[in-house]
Design a protein around this motif. Structure first.
Motif, mmCIF file in Angstrom:
data_model
loop_
_atom_site.group_PDB
_atom_site.id
_atom_site.type_symbol
_atom_site.label_atom_id
_atom_site.label_comp_id
_atom_site.label_asym_id
_atom_site.label_seq_id
_atom_site.Cartn_x
_atom_site.Cartn_y
_atom_site.Cartn_z
ATOM 1 N N ASP A 22 0.873 -1.170 0.000
ATOM 2 C CA ASP A 22 0.000 0.000 0.000
ATOM 3 C C ASP A 22 0.911 1.221 0.000
ATOM 4 O O ASP A 22 1.692 1.413 0.936
ATOM 5 C CB ASP A 22 -0.908 -0.011 1.233
ATOM 6 C CG ASP A 22 -1.917 1.120 1.216
ATOM 7 O OD1 ASP A 22 -2.260 1.605 0.120
ATOM 8 O OD2 ASP A 22 -2.357 1.527 2.309
ATOM 9 N N ILE A 23 0.816 2.020 -1.049
ATOM 10 C CA ILE A 23 1.738 3.134 -1.228
ATOM 11 C C ILE A 23 0.967 4.443 -1.277
ATOM 12 O O ILE A 23 0.023 4.583 -2.062
ATOM 13 C CB ILE A 23 2.578 2.939 -2.504
ATOM 14 C CG1 ILE A 23 3.370 1.639 -2.367
ATOM 15 C CG2 ILE A 23 3.489 4.131 -2.745
ATOM 16 C CD1 ILE A 23 4.018 1.159 -3.611
ATOM 17 N N ALA A 24 1.382 5.374 -0.428
ATOM 18 C CA ALA A 24 0.799 6.714 -0.415
ATOM 19 C C ALA A 24 1.833 7.679 -0.980
ATOM 20 O O ALA A 24 2.986 7.679 -0.551
ATOM 21 C CB ALA A 24 0.412 7.123 0.998
ATOM 22 N N VAL A 25 1.406 8.479 -1.942
ATOM 23 C CA VAL A 25 2.278 9.478 -2.550
ATOM 24 C C VAL A 25 1.614 10.833 -2.372
ATOM 25 O O VAL A 25 0.484 11.041 -2.818
ATOM 26 C CB VAL A 25 2.491 9.188 -4.059
ATOM 27 C CG1 VAL A 25 3.323 10.270 -4.703
ATOM 28 C CG2 VAL A 25 3.124 7.818 -4.256
ATOM 29 N N THR A 26 2.315 11.741 -1.680
ATOM 30 C CA THR A 26 1.818 13.101 -1.505
ATOM 31 C C THR A 26 2.867 14.064 -2.047
ATOM 32 O O THR A 26 3.940 13.640 -2.476
ATOM 33 C CB THR A 26 1.544 13.432 -0.019
ATOM 34 O OG1 THR A 26 2.794 13.571 0.669
ATOM 35 C CG2 THR A 26 0.685 12.352 0.646
ATOM 36 N N GLN A 27 2.587 15.343 -1.959
ATOM 37 C CA GLN A 27 3.581 16.337 -2.387
ATOM 38 C C GLN A 27 4.783 16.358 -1.448
ATOM 39 O O GLN A 27 5.870 16.744 -1.852
ATOM 40 C CB GLN A 27 2.962 17.725 -2.466
ATOM 41 C CG GLN A 27 2.000 17.880 -3.613
ATOM 42 C CD GLN A 27 1.449 19.298 -3.710
ATOM 43 O OE1 GLN A 27 1.457 20.044 -2.744
ATOM 44 N NE2 GLN A 27 0.992 19.647 -4.897
ATOM 45 N N GLU A 28 4.590 15.929 -0.205
ATOM 46 C CA GLU A 28 5.662 15.974 0.784
ATOM 47 C C GLU A 28 6.441 14.672 0.920
ATOM 48 O O GLU A 28 7.634 14.689 1.215
ATOM 49 C CB GLU A 28 5.104 16.341 2.176
ATOM 50 C CG GLU A 28 4.586 17.760 2.288
ATOM 51 C CD GLU A 28 3.135 17.876 1.829
ATOM 52 O OE1 GLU A 28 2.359 16.918 2.025
ATOM 53 O OE2 GLU A 28 2.791 18.910 1.230
ATOM 54 N N TYR A 29 5.774 13.520 0.770
ATOM 55 C CA TYR A 29 6.435 12.258 1.097
ATOM 56 C C TYR A 29 5.877 11.085 0.303
ATOM 57 O O TYR A 29 4.851 11.170 -0.360
ATOM 58 C CB TYR A 29 6.297 11.955 2.596
ATOM 59 C CG TYR A 29 4.870 11.715 3.050
ATOM 60 C CD1 TYR A 29 4.265 10.466 2.918
ATOM 61 C CD2 TYR A 29 4.108 12.743 3.603
ATOM 62 C CE1 TYR A 29 2.957 10.243 3.322
ATOM 63 C CE2 TYR A 29 2.800 12.534 4.022
ATOM 64 C CZ TYR A 29 2.237 11.281 3.879
ATOM 65 O OH TYR A 29 0.940 11.061 4.271
ATOM 66 N N ILE A 30 6.589 9.964 0.459
ATOM 67 C CA ILE A 30 6.114 8.660 -0.001
ATOM 68 C C ILE A 30 6.114 7.741 1.219
ATOM 69 O O ILE A 30 7.043 7.781 2.039
ATOM 70 C CB ILE A 30 6.985 8.067 -1.127
ATOM 71 C CG1 ILE A 30 6.519 6.636 -1.447
ATOM 72 C CG2 ILE A 30 8.449 8.119 -0.788
ATOM 73 C CD1 ILE A 30 7.216 5.988 -2.611
ATOM 74 N N LYS A 31 5.070 6.944 1.332
ATOM 75 C CA LYS A 31 4.927 6.005 2.443
ATOM 76 C C LYS A 31 4.587 4.636 1.863
ATOM 77 O O LYS A 31 3.689 4.519 1.039
ATOM 78 C CB LYS A 31 3.814 6.475 3.373
ATOM 79 C CG LYS A 31 3.572 5.595 4.570
ATOM 80 C CD LYS A 31 2.478 6.232 5.430
ATOM 81 C CE LYS A 31 2.168 5.421 6.644
ATOM 82 N NZ LYS A 31 1.111 6.053 7.454
ATOM 83 N N VAL A 32 5.317 3.613 2.298
ATOM 84 C CA VAL A 32 5.124 2.254 1.792
ATOM 85 C C VAL A 32 4.777 1.341 2.964
ATOM 86 O O VAL A 32 5.551 1.228 3.919
ATOM 87 C CB VAL A 32 6.387 1.740 1.067
ATOM 88 C CG1 VAL A 32 6.168 0.329 0.553
ATOM 89 C CG2 VAL A 32 6.782 2.676 -0.066
ATOM 90 N N GLU A 33 3.609 0.680 2.872
ATOM 91 C CA GLU A 33 3.167 -0.234 3.908
ATOM 92 C C GLU A 33 2.958 -1.627 3.318
ATOM 93 O O GLU A 33 2.593 -1.763 2.153
ATOM 94 C CB GLU A 33 1.859 0.254 4.532
ATOM 95 C CG GLU A 33 1.993 1.579 5.259
ATOM 96 C CD GLU A 33 0.680 2.051 5.838
ATOM 97 O OE1 GLU A 33 0.612 2.190 7.067
ATOM 98 O OE2 GLU A 33 -0.268 2.273 5.053
ATOM 99 N N HIS A 34 3.201 -2.617 4.151
ATOM 100 C CA HIS A 34 3.006 -4.018 3.788
ATOM 101 C C HIS A 34 2.647 -4.757 5.073
ATOM 102 O O HIS A 34 3.220 -4.464 6.130
ATOM 103 C CB HIS A 34 4.287 -4.594 3.167
ATOM 104 C CG HIS A 34 4.131 -5.978 2.651
ATOM 105 N ND1 HIS A 34 4.241 -7.088 3.467
ATOM 106 C CD2 HIS A 34 3.875 -6.451 1.419
ATOM 107 C CE1 HIS A 34 4.066 -8.181 2.745
ATOM 108 N NE2 HIS A 34 3.840 -7.822 1.497
#
Length: 121
Positions: A22-34
């Motif tokens: 599950d990947i979140a991409v915003t203007q500030e960051y990237i977050k990767v969850e599994h």
């Protein structure tokens, strides 16, 4: 389970290992969850190095990893994961991004590390 439910269950496409990210991409960051890995998150401005790591573990496990490294944080995502293309589009615009190394990495089938970008200090 009813017979019709069993039949439809068999017709569902099997999930690939990359589908569990599950990947979140915003203007500030990237977050990767599994569900079975520690969550990784890094701000775009904090990335100091971008590499590709290839393994010999495919096709049962992801074997091509995009790794974003910073001083205090990092995250990695396998090729084929949701939003991989969006992340690649962002990082490939970094000045000095090494497309030749990326092309080499795509054809690798063994354990290797390819440096795509490094912050100039």
């Amino acid at each position: 389970m009813r017979l019709i439910d069993k039949l439809f269950k068999r017709l569902e496409p099997k999930k690939q290992p990359e589908d569990y990210y599950d990947i979140a991409v915003t203007q500030e960051y990237i977050k990767v969850e599994h569900p079975e890995r520690k969550t990784g998150q890094i701000n775009w401005n904090d990335i100091d190095e971008i590499v590709v790591v290839t393994t010999d573990e495919g096709p049962f496990l992801p074997d091509f990893w995009l790794v974003l490294l910073g001083k205090d944080n990092s995250c990695s995502l396998p090729q084929g994961a949701p939003k991989y293309d969006e992340v690649f589009e962002i990082i490939s615009m970094y000045e000095g991004f090494n497309f030749d190394e990326y092309i080499k990495s795509v054809s690798s089938v063994e354990k290797a590390r390819f440096e795509l970008w490094k912050r100039n200090n």
